[in-house]
Motif scaffolding. Structure first.
Motif, PDB file in Angstrom:
ATOM      1  N   MET A 141       0.824  -1.209   0.000  1.00 36.92           N
ATOM      2  CA  MET A 141       0.000   0.000   0.000  1.00 36.92           C
ATOM      3  C   MET A 141       0.863   1.266   0.000  1.00 36.92           C
ATOM      4  O   MET A 141       0.395   2.354  -0.309  1.00 36.92           O
ATOM      5  N   ASP A 142       2.136   1.099   0.367  1.00 36.77           N
ATOM      6  CA  ASP A 142       3.139   2.150   0.216  1.00 36.77           C
ATOM      7  C   ASP A 142       2.812   3.434   0.970  1.00 36.77           C
ATOM      8  O   ASP A 142       2.963   4.537   0.460  1.00 36.77           O
ATOM      9  N   ASN A 143       2.332   3.288   2.194  1.00 35.06           N
ATOM     10  CA  ASN A 143       2.313   4.426   3.112  1.00 35.06           C
ATOM     11  C   ASN A 143       2.790   3.922   4.467  1.00 35.06           C
ATOM     12  O   ASN A 143       2.741   2.720   4.749  1.00 35.06           O
ATOM     13  N   LEU A 144       3.262   4.828   5.293  1.00 33.62           N
ATOM     14  CA  LEU A 144       3.962   4.434   6.515  1.00 33.62           C
ATOM     15  C   LEU A 144       3.083   3.635   7.459  1.00 33.62           C
ATOM     16  O   LEU A 144       3.552   2.674   8.092  1.00 33.62           O
ATOM     17  N   LEU A 145       1.801   3.994   7.557  1.00 26.94           N
ATOM     18  CA  LEU A 145       0.901   3.274   8.451  1.00 26.94           C
ATOM     19  C   LEU A 145       0.743   1.825   8.008  1.00 26.94           C
ATOM     20  O   LEU A 145       0.827   0.897   8.830  1.00 26.94           O
ATOM     21  N   CYS A 146       0.517   1.614   6.713  1.00 18.84           N
ATOM     22  CA  CYS A 146       0.338   0.249   6.202  1.00 18.84           C
ATOM     23  C   CYS A 146       1.621  -0.567   6.340  1.00 18.84           C
ATOM     24  O   CYS A 146       1.578  -1.763   6.641  1.00 18.84           O
ATOM     25  N   ILE A 147       2.779   0.065   6.111  1.00 17.75           N
ATOM     26  CA  ILE A 147       4.054  -0.640   6.278  1.00 17.75           C
ATOM     27  C   ILE A 147       4.227  -1.081   7.727  1.00 17.75           C
ATOM     28  O   ILE A 147       4.620  -2.216   8.011  1.00 17.75           O
ATOM     29  N   THR A 148       3.904  -0.179   8.655  1.00 20.02           N
ATOM     30  CA  THR A 148       4.047  -0.502  10.078  1.00 20.02           C
ATOM     31  C   THR A 148       3.114  -1.634  10.487  1.00 20.02           C
ATOM     32  O   THR A 148       3.544  -2.600  11.141  1.00 20.02           O
ATOM     33  N   ILE A 149       1.844  -1.540  10.098  1.00 19.61           N
ATOM     34  CA  ILE A 149       0.889  -2.604  10.430  1.00 19.61           C
ATOM     35  C   ILE A 149       1.311  -3.917   9.780  1.00 19.61           C
ATOM     36  O   ILE A 149       1.225  -4.990  10.386  1.00 19.61           O
ATOM     37  N   GLY A 150       1.782  -3.818   8.539  1.00 17.56           N
ATOM     38  CA  GLY A 150       2.232  -5.020   7.840  1.00 17.56           C
ATOM     39  C   GLY A 150       3.360  -5.728   8.566  1.00 17.56           C
ATOM     40  O   GLY A 150       3.345  -6.949   8.742  1.00 17.56           O
ATOM     41  N   PHE A 151       4.338  -4.959   9.054  1.00 21.87           N
ATOM     42  CA  PHE A 151       5.455  -5.575   9.767  1.00 21.87           C
ATOM     43  C   PHE A 151       5.052  -6.065  11.151  1.00 21.87           C
ATOM     44  O   PHE A 151       5.606  -7.055  11.648  1.00 21.87           O
ATOM     45  N   LEU A 152       4.095  -5.402  11.782  1.00 22.22           N
ATOM     46  CA  LEU A 152       3.556  -5.921  13.045  1.00 22.22           C
ATOM     47  C   LEU A 152       2.927  -7.292  12.834  1.00 22.22           C
ATOM     48  O   LEU A 152       3.133  -8.220  13.635  1.00 22.22           O
ATOM     49  N   LEU A 153       2.170  -7.438  11.756  1.00 24.21           N
ATOM     50  CA  LEU A 153       1.533  -8.722  11.459  1.00 24.21           C
ATOM     51  C   LEU A 153       2.572  -9.782  11.099  1.00 24.21           C
ATOM     52  O   LEU A 153       2.500 -10.926  11.576  1.00 24.21           O
ATOM     53  N   THR A 154       3.527  -9.408  10.265  1.00 21.80           N
ATOM     54  CA  THR A 154       4.540 -10.380   9.844  1.00 21.80           C
ATOM     55  C   THR A 154       5.362 -10.873  11.029  1.00 21.80           C
ATOM     56  O   THR A 154       5.621 -12.080  11.166  1.00 21.80           O
ATOM     57  N   ALA A 155       5.779  -9.950  11.902  1.00 16.11           N
ATOM     58  CA  ALA A 155       6.557 -10.340  13.083  1.00 16.11           C
ATOM     59  C   ALA A 155       5.743 -11.236  14.000  1.00 16.11           C
ATOM     60  O   ALA A 155       6.245 -12.239  14.532  1.00 16.11           O
ATOM     61  N   SER A 156       4.460 -10.903  14.183  1.00 15.09           N
ATOM     62  CA  SER A 156       3.593 -11.710  15.039  1.00 15.09           C
ATOM     63  C   SER A 156       3.445 -13.121  14.481  1.00 15.09           C
ATOM     64  O   SER A 156       3.575 -14.116  15.205  1.00 15.09           O
ATOM     65  N   GLY A 157       3.167 -13.228  13.182  1.00 19.44           N
ATOM     66  CA  GLY A 157       3.017 -14.544  12.562  1.00 19.44           C
ATOM     67  C   GLY A 157       4.290 -15.349  12.593  1.00 19.44           C
ATOM     68  O   GLY A 157       4.280 -16.560  12.851  1.00 19.44           O
ATOM     69  N   PHE A 158       5.423 -14.669  12.370  1.00 18.66           N
ATOM     70  CA  PHE A 158       6.685 -15.398  12.388  1.00 18.66           C
ATOM     71  C   PHE A 158       6.999 -15.959  13.767  1.00 18.66           C
ATOM     72  O   PHE A 158       7.369 -17.127  13.905  1.00 18.66           O
ATOM     73  N   PHE A 159       6.892 -15.129  14.801  1.00 19.78           N
ATOM     74  CA  PHE A 159       7.261 -15.608  16.133  1.00 19.78           C
ATOM     75  C   PHE A 159       6.304 -16.672  16.643  1.00 19.78           C
ATOM     76  O   PHE A 159       6.696 -17.538  17.428  1.00 19.78           O
ATOM     77  N   LEU A 160       5.065 -16.649  16.191  1.00 22.45           N
ATOM     78  CA  LEU A 160       4.150 -17.744  16.525  1.00 22.45           C
ATOM     79  C   LEU A 160       4.630 -19.028  15.866  1.00 22.45           C
ATOM     80  O   LEU A 160       4.652 -20.100  16.494  1.00 22.45           O
TER      81      LEU A 160
END
Length: 417
Positions: free
Chosen positions: A313-332
């Motif tokens: 989506m190429d805006n800072l909010l979406c990038i931040t939420i995206g990385f929050l989700l990716t980190a959460s899924g990875f550590f699970l």
């Protein structure tokens, strides 16, 4: 009097267990600070050693590569001499190796020192879970594993943020002096906390023949590699880490370019997204018991896919939420893999854990060069395409694991009837 003595013995045992958990968690934090501080210092490394930002990402890949294969060596050593000694020797050698980083004069010399540090950093992750399983009551194991993984993520966050801060305000030599001081203080506290005694578990008596010793060690690795479920869990952890950790390297380069133009330290703030993984790690023990690993693997995959695609989506909010989700899924995913291996390994426990972590860090080392190809073609959009390819392979591995587990349950039911 016997009751009082029994109560005192129980309290002493409980205190020793807590000290062990705190010590290994702090050791893990120090290890991951040393592993990942350079990831937050990529711009400084590129400038100081006169290399491109993309080439600077190799500093993490070479360390992950030597770390991956050193895990197998520590598994063999710790099965023979115990868990405590290899951890302590490697940690104090790590302190000494940080002095070499201060005097590295070119990028090749830096890579060589980091290659050596990968060997030293491997001891704690290779031994910790087997150490926990042998020294802690069964009821403590899942909780200790969850806290340990949480410490891993805190060390990763702290190391990267520390690296970004040092990169912003210090020279390379000054930054490495700070890193040396932090490591020295941390390892001193670990040395104080670690119990001096470890419960000696029954081990197989080795023949005096070197050949028979080697055969025994190779047999331990083969024992776990011939287990299809173990192989698939190794692949799941490796593929997930291959994607996630290297995404964080390339997003820094993306955020420092137009239109964001972040400073060196500001770009590393994206690593705060690891905090979602810290929380997930802490909750993972309850979720594994409640939902089972199969459901959690599938759910985590969906979360990582959504997080990765959201960054387009190429805006800072979406990038931040995206990385929050990716980190959460990875550590699970990582927590489920760790628990699966620790519980399933009834023998050669350190070897089982080291094989998983070897795959895990080998994925990290291969992920940098792999995603670099996509970065050179289409920058961040290319990284997302490469990540989706890895998630597709991850889906295949999860489905295969589900199939094998269903087949095992079916065979068990047929045997009972």
């Amino acid at each position: 009097m016997p009751d009082l003595l029994a109560k005192e013995a129980t309290e002493n045992q409980s205190g020793g267990e807590q000290r062990l958990i705190w010590a290994l968690c702090l050791a893990s934090i120090v290890v991951y600070i040393n592993l990942y501080a350079v990831q937050g210092m990529l711009p400084l490394i590129a400038e100081h050693f006169n290399v491109s930002g993309a080439k600077a990402t190799l500093i993490l890949s070479v360390t992950s590569f030597s770390l991956a294969f050193s895990l197998l060596i520590y598994a063999v050593i710790s099965d023979r001499v115990g868990r405590l000694a290899p951890i302590m020797v490697s940690l104090w050698m790590l302190v000494a190796s940080n002095l070499l980083l201060i005097f590295a004069r070119d990028f090749d010399a830096l890579l060589l020192v980091r290659l050596l540090q990968g060997v030293l950093l491997a001891a704690v992750p290779a031994i910790a879970m087997a150490y926990f399983k042998e020294q802690l009551p069964a009821g403590f194991l899942l909780k200790a594993a969850g806290i340990y993984i949480m410490a891993n993520s805190l060390g990763g966050i702290g190391g990267r943020l520390m690296g970004g801060l040092l990169s912003q305000y210090f020279t390379w030599e000054q930054a490495m002096m700070v890193n040396f001081s932090v490591t020295l203080i941390g390892i001193s506290i670990v040395t104080y906390l670690l119990p001096r005694r470890e419960i000696k578990c029954a081990v197989t008596q080795y023949s005096t023949s070197v050949i028979n010793k080697i055969k025994h060690d190779i047999g331990g690795f083969i024992y776990h590699l011939t287990d299809p479920q173990m192989r698939l869990v190794y692949a799941i952890g490796g593929l997930a880490f291959m994607m996630m950790v290297n995404q964080f390297s390339f997003i820094q380069l993306y955020l420092m370019a137009d239109p964001y133009n972040f400073s060196r330290f500001a770009a590393t703030l994206i690593f705060l997204c690891y905090l979602s993984g810290t929380l997930t790690s802490y909750l993972s023990a309850k979720w594994v018991v409640k939902f089972g690993a199969q459901r959690l693997f599938k759910g985590a995959l969906v979360v990582m896919l959504l997080g990765t695609l959201l960054t387009l989506m190429d805006n800072l909010l979406c990038i931040t939420i995206g990385f929050l989700l990716t980190a959460s899924g990875f550590f699970l995913t990582h927590s489920c893999c760790n628990s699966f291996v620790a519980i399933r390994a009834s023998t050669h426990r350190a070897k089982a854990t080291s094989l998983y972590l070897c795959s895990y860090y080998l994925g990290a080392s291969l992920g940098g060069p792999y995603l670099m190809i996509f970065w050179h073609q289409s920058e961040w959009q290319g990284v997302v395409i490469g990540s989706v390819g890895l998630l597709s392979l991850l889906l295949v591995a999860i489905l295969r694991l589900t199939h094998h587990q269903s087949k095992a349950v079916e065979q068990e039911l047929n045997t009972q009837t």
